[in-house]
Write a protein that holds these residues in place. Structure first.
Motif, short mmCIF file in Angstrom:
data_model
loop_
_atom_site.label_atom_id
_atom_site.label_comp_id
_atom_site.label_asym_id
_atom_site.label_seq_id
_atom_site.Cartn_x
_atom_site.Cartn_y
_atom_site.Cartn_z
N ARG A 12 0.84 -1.28 0.00
CA ARG A 12 -0.07 0.00 0.19
C ARG A 12 0.75 1.32 -0.06
O ARG A 12 1.86 1.36 0.88
CB ARG A 12 -0.98 0.02 1.29
CG ARG A 12 -1.82 1.13 1.25
CD ARG A 12 -2.12 1.67 2.76
NE ARG A 12 -0.55 2.00 3.45
CZ ARG A 12 0.00 3.35 3.30
NH1 ARG A 12 -0.47 4.32 2.31
NH2 ARG A 12 1.20 3.41 3.73
N LYS A 193 7.34 4.68 1.43
CA LYS A 193 8.38 5.33 2.02
C LYS A 193 9.12 4.20 3.25
O LYS A 193 8.46 3.61 3.60
CB LYS A 193 8.25 6.60 2.51
CG LYS A 193 7.87 7.64 1.46
CD LYS A 193 7.41 8.99 1.87
CE LYS A 193 6.43 9.76 1.01
NZ LYS A 193 5.05 9.22 1.12
N ARG A 195 10.27 3.00 6.53
CA ARG A 195 9.42 3.17 7.76
C ARG A 195 10.66 3.25 9.21
O ARG A 195 11.66 2.93 8.88
CB ARG A 195 8.62 1.93 8.06
CG ARG A 195 7.20 2.36 7.94
CD ARG A 195 6.78 3.04 6.73
NE ARG A 195 5.42 3.31 6.68
CZ ARG A 195 4.79 4.03 5.69
NH1 ARG A 195 5.59 4.44 4.30
NH2 ARG A 195 3.37 4.38 5.51
C1 LIG Z 1 -3.59 12.34 8.79
C2 LIG Z 1 -2.70 12.30 7.45
C3 LIG Z 1 -2.70 13.39 6.61
C4 LIG Z 1 -2.12 13.37 5.45
N1 LIG Z 1 -2.34 14.35 4.64
C5 LIG Z 1 -1.89 14.19 3.36
C6 LIG Z 1 -2.44 15.28 2.25
O1 LIG Z 1 -2.91 16.35 2.74
N2 LIG Z 1 -1.52 15.05 0.96
C7 LIG Z 1 -1.05 14.05 0.68
O2 LIG Z 1 -0.56 14.13 -0.42
N3 LIG Z 1 -0.75 13.12 1.70
C8 LIG Z 1 -0.95 13.20 2.89
N4 LIG Z 1 -0.95 12.14 3.67
C9 LIG Z 1 -0.31 10.97 3.41
C10 LIG Z 1 1.15 10.83 3.91
O3 LIG Z 1 1.97 11.94 3.36
C11 LIG Z 1 1.83 9.65 3.72
O4 LIG Z 1 0.95 8.51 4.15
C12 LIG Z 1 3.05 9.55 3.99
O5 LIG Z 1 4.13 10.26 3.41
C13 LIG Z 1 3.74 7.99 3.85
O6 LIG Z 1 3.80 7.57 2.59
P1 LIG Z 1 3.30 6.10 2.12
O7 LIG Z 1 2.01 5.80 2.92
O8 LIG Z 1 3.18 6.15 0.72
O9 LIG Z 1 4.49 5.26 2.48
C14 LIG Z 1 -1.57 12.12 4.95
C15 LIG Z 1 -1.18 11.06 5.98
C16 LIG Z 1 -2.16 11.12 7.24
C17 LIG Z 1 -1.98 9.86 7.80
#
Ligand SMILES: Cc1cc2nc3c(=O)[nH]c(=O)nc-3n(C[C@H](O)[C@H](O)[C@H](O)COP(=O)(O)O)c2cc1C
Length: 205
Positions: A12, A193, A195
């Motif tokens: 994911r 990314k 962890r």
């Molecule tokens: C509470 C929360 C808010 C987030 N807000 C944004 C957002 O507004 N825009 C975005 O592109 N990603 C957003 N993200 C995604 C995070 O940047 C992303 O989960 C993190 O960089 C890890 O990336 P990966 O899940 O692809 O490994 C958000 C994630 C969370 C949990």
């Protein structure tokens, strides 16, 4: 010893680029929400709601309220996942199907209603915490359900919550917690990314 089986969580990612030509029908959207609501909630409050932002016009409007983040428009559907305060007031009705099915008895239902009312009534902070907890668990369930079915997802907290409530007519007790984009990824997304090491975040006691 229990053996762990492979996890879909490792493939994911937070999808930033979606194929705008990929669509989802309302049956699939309903199924994703049905699965998302398998998430647990305190006292079985189920204090969540899902607004499926699906039409081109509505997605464009939500993108504008999300600081122009294009994935909101390009995904097949973007869900506004909300948590709800005051949910303890509806708890008896929400537990009734489990009583009728013989899963819990009426005494347990009454005990839970009394406990939830005692702790939540007049406690705005707890109601808000509970709303955010429930919506967060539902968000992750939605993401996993979509991923299990080969869909790509993203999660966003970057949106104007007050404006979203108004534009999409969320009820007065709703807190929009997260946006979840679902669709088919286009080329050019980042891989997952890296962890923090498990040893940094886990301790055994
Ligand atoms: C509470 C929360 C808010 C987030 N807000 C944004 C957002 O507004 N825009 C975005 O592109 N990603 C957003 N993200 C995604 C995070 O940047 C992303 O989960 C993190 O960089 C890890 O990336 P990966 O899940 O692809 O490994 C958000 C994630 C969370 C949990």
């Amino acid at each position: 010893m229990i053996e762990l089986s492979p996890s879909i969580l490792e493939n994911r990612v937070t999808t930033g680029r979606f194929d705008p030509s990929a669509t989802l029908d309302s049956t699939s959207i309903r199924e994703l929400v049905r699965l998302a609501t398998q998430a647990p909630s305190a006292f079985h409050l189920q204090n969540w709601s899902f607004t499926a932002v699906h039409s081109d016009a509505a997605k464009q409007q939500l993108m504008d309220l999300s600081y122009g983040q294009r994935q909101v428009r390009d995904a097949a559907v973007t869900f506004i996942v909300a948590g709800h305060v005051c949910a303890y007031e509806s708890l008896a009705e929400r537990l009734q199907p489990s009583v009728d099915s013989g899963i819990i008895d009426a005494a347990t239902q009454q005990t839970w209603v009394d406990m939830a009312t005692g702790s939540h009534e007049g406690n705005v902070a707890l109601q808000r915490d509970e709303a955010i907890r429930s919506a967060s668990l539902a968000t992750m369930s939605l993401i996993v359900a979509a991923r299990e079915r080969g869909l790509d997802t993203g999660v966003l907290g970057g949106f104007d919550a007050a404006a979203v409530c108004k534009a999409f007519a969320l009820s007065a007790d709703a807190i929009p917690v997260m946006l979840v984009t679902v669709g088919r990824a286009a080329a050019g997304n980042w891989p997952q990314k890296i962890r923090r090491p498990v040893d940094e975040v886990l301790r055994f006691v």
